[in-house]
Enzyme design. Structure first.
Site, PDB file in Angstrom:
ATOM      1  N   PRO A 113     -20.691 -36.355 -32.587  1.00 41.89           N
ATOM      2  CA  PRO A 113     -21.794 -37.023 -31.965  1.00 41.89           C
ATOM      3  C   PRO A 113     -21.858 -36.525 -30.425  1.00 41.89           C
ATOM      4  O   PRO A 113     -23.020 -36.781 -29.782  1.00 41.89           O
ATOM      5  CB  PRO A 113     -21.572 -38.431 -32.058  1.00 41.89           C
ATOM      6  CG  PRO A 113     -20.013 -38.637 -32.511  1.00 41.89           C
ATOM      7  CD  PRO A 113     -19.743 -36.985 -33.246  1.00 41.89           C
ATOM      8  N   GLU A 140     -11.246 -41.462 -35.666  1.00 42.31           N
ATOM      9  CA  GLU A 140     -11.704 -41.753 -34.077  1.00 42.31           C
ATOM     10  C   GLU A 140     -12.171 -40.684 -33.431  1.00 42.31           C
ATOM     11  O   GLU A 140     -12.987 -40.597 -32.623  1.00 42.31           O
ATOM     12  CB  GLU A 140     -10.842 -42.743 -33.444  1.00 42.31           C
ATOM     13  CG  GLU A 140     -10.976 -44.231 -33.726  1.00 42.31           C
ATOM     14  CD  GLU A 140     -12.342 -44.753 -33.824  1.00 42.31           C
ATOM     15  OE1 GLU A 140     -12.918 -44.919 -32.668  1.00 42.31           O
ATOM     16  OE2 GLU A 140     -12.735 -45.202 -34.717  1.00 42.31           O
ATOM     17  N   ARG A 178     -33.386 -24.013 -46.380  1.00 45.83           N
ATOM     18  CA  ARG A 178     -34.697 -23.840 -46.525  1.00 45.83           C
ATOM     19  C   ARG A 178     -35.626 -22.756 -45.889  1.00 45.83           C
ATOM     20  O   ARG A 178     -36.590 -22.604 -46.165  1.00 45.83           O
ATOM     21  CB  ARG A 178     -35.162 -25.447 -46.628  1.00 45.83           C
ATOM     22  CG  ARG A 178     -35.434 -25.961 -45.430  1.00 45.83           C
ATOM     23  CD  ARG A 178     -35.557 -27.303 -45.583  1.00 45.83           C
ATOM     24  NE  ARG A 178     -36.876 -27.626 -45.937  1.00 45.83           N
ATOM     25  CZ  ARG A 178     -38.237 -27.317 -45.342  1.00 45.83           C
ATOM     26  NH1 ARG A 178     -38.198 -27.004 -44.131  1.00 45.83           N
ATOM     27  NH2 ARG A 178     -39.421 -27.760 -46.073  1.00 45.83           N
ATOM     28  N   ASP A 193     -44.330 -26.781 -41.677  1.00 48.45           N
ATOM     29  CA  ASP A 193     -43.355 -27.840 -41.617  1.00 48.45           C
ATOM     30  C   ASP A 193     -43.406 -28.519 -40.387  1.00 48.45           C
ATOM     31  O   ASP A 193     -43.864 -27.852 -39.213  1.00 48.45           O
ATOM     32  CB  ASP A 193     -41.814 -27.508 -41.385  1.00 48.45           C
ATOM     33  CG  ASP A 193     -41.279 -27.154 -42.866  1.00 48.45           C
ATOM     34  OD1 ASP A 193     -42.003 -27.536 -43.695  1.00 48.45           O
ATOM     35  OD2 ASP A 193     -40.249 -26.372 -42.776  1.00 48.45           O
TER      36      ASP A 193
HETATM   37  N1  ADE Z   1     -20.069 -37.223 -36.707  1.00 52.13           N
HETATM   38  C1  ADE Z   1     -20.268 -38.626 -36.537  1.00 52.13           C
HETATM   39  N2  ADE Z   1     -21.653 -39.030 -35.944  1.00 52.13           N
HETATM   40  C2  ADE Z   1     -22.145 -37.757 -35.990  1.00 52.13           C
HETATM   41  C3  ADE Z   1     -23.362 -37.256 -35.680  1.00 52.13           C
HETATM   42  N3  ADE Z   1     -24.310 -38.276 -35.016  1.00 52.13           N
HETATM   43  N4  ADE Z   1     -23.477 -36.035 -35.487  1.00 52.13           N
HETATM   44  C4  ADE Z   1     -22.804 -35.072 -35.927  1.00 52.13           C
HETATM   45  N5  ADE Z   1     -21.467 -35.307 -36.315  1.00 52.13           N
HETATM   46  C5  ADE Z   1     -21.082 -36.602 -36.604  1.00 52.13           C
END
Ligand code: ADE
Length: 272
Positions: A113, A140, A178, A193
């Site tokens: 994330p 974590e 794709r 797309d």
């Molecule tokens: N791992 C946990 N959440 C994630 C996300 N939003 N994007 C990529 N990897 C992740």
């Protein structure tokens, strides 16, 4: 195109990869997806891949050794064959991720994330590589040395947190595959797309022409291809303006598009 995926949950991949378009693409040799279980590179008796964080705090941290060993074993096998993996460069010595992701070799991408947010443009750029390595985070977090000294890029699929990088890895594989020639049945399939040209796609209809009293727009039944193309472009612009106006500033717009957008804004102003 080849994808090497490093994960602690290898079983989640086959059901999706063995379905529909990706299955056909694999069978036709257009994509080759290899799943590696990081646990196989943990050398202790119990194949431990996580440990407590230094400094305390909740949650567990993914250990560096098995992740390095897994990716380096791929790098070694490729070096023997092709010499294609780039040498890792410490991120602390470089200004940012763009520089780290550069180079002609195979990107080693951490799904996290904290990465740059994935979009169609990134999918297109990654589709130009013959080979990608994807590392799925779990627990974590990952030991920071994985980020600093092993990966060349970090990608997030959106501003929310999942339990791991497996779904994000599948999202990348799907969005990239794709775009490859021959993967979609229709050769122009990806061209229209949503997001392909920076706009949302126009509405689609199929038979019947009337369903529960709701009619398909007459223009689509007219057979006039020039008018249909114009209507679709207008709808695409209208939809983008209404739902994702932020996309318009980076979209490829013609003079005709700008005229249409001005007209839409003017109509809106007149009706207020
Ligand atoms: N791992 C946990 N959440 C994630 C996300 N939003 N994007 C990529 N990897 C992740």
């Amino acid at each position: 195109m080849r994808f090497d995926v490093f994960t602690l949950l290898p079983d989640v991949f086959p059901p999706y990869l063995e379905s529909s378009i990706l299955q056909r693409a694999r069978q036709r040799g257009l994509i080759d997806v290899r799943i590696h279980n990081i646990r196989d590179w943990a050398t202790d008796r119990h194949h431990v891949t996580d440990d407590e964080p230094y400094g305390g705090g909740g949650g567990m941290v993914m250990k560096p050794e098995p992740v390095f060993a897994a990716v380096e074993s791929l790098r070694a096998s490729l070096d023997k064959r092709l010499g294609t993996m780039p040498e890792p460069v410490p991120s602390s010595s470089l200004p940012g991720l763009t520089a780290r992701a550069g180079g002609a070799g195979c990107p080693v991408i951490l799904l996290t994330p904290q990465g740059r947010v994935f979009n169609q443009k990134i999918a297109l750029q990654l589709a130009a590589h013959p080979h990608l390595a994807l590392i799925c985070g779990r627990y974590e977090g990952m030991d920071e040395r994985i980020r600093e000294y092993l990966v060349t890029d970090e990608i997030s699929i959106g501003d929310y947190v999942l339990t791991g990088g497996e779904l994000p890895a599948l999202v990348l594989i799907d969005a990239i595959a794709r775009l490859l020639p021959g993967v979609l049945g229709d050769p122009d399939g990806a061209a229209d797309d949503s997001h392909a040209a920076g706009l949302l796609e126009y509405p689609h209809y199929t038979r019947p022409p009337e369903f529960r009293g709701w009619r398909v727009p007459d223009i689509l039944l007219s057979g006039d291809h020039a008018k249909i193309a114009k209507w679709r472009r207008e709808q695409s612009l209208l939809r983008t303006l209404k739902r994702r106006p932020d996309l318009l500033k980076n979209a490829l717009l013609s003079e005709a598009d700008l005229t249409i957008l001005n007209q839409i804004e003017k109509d809106k102003g007149d009706s207020q």
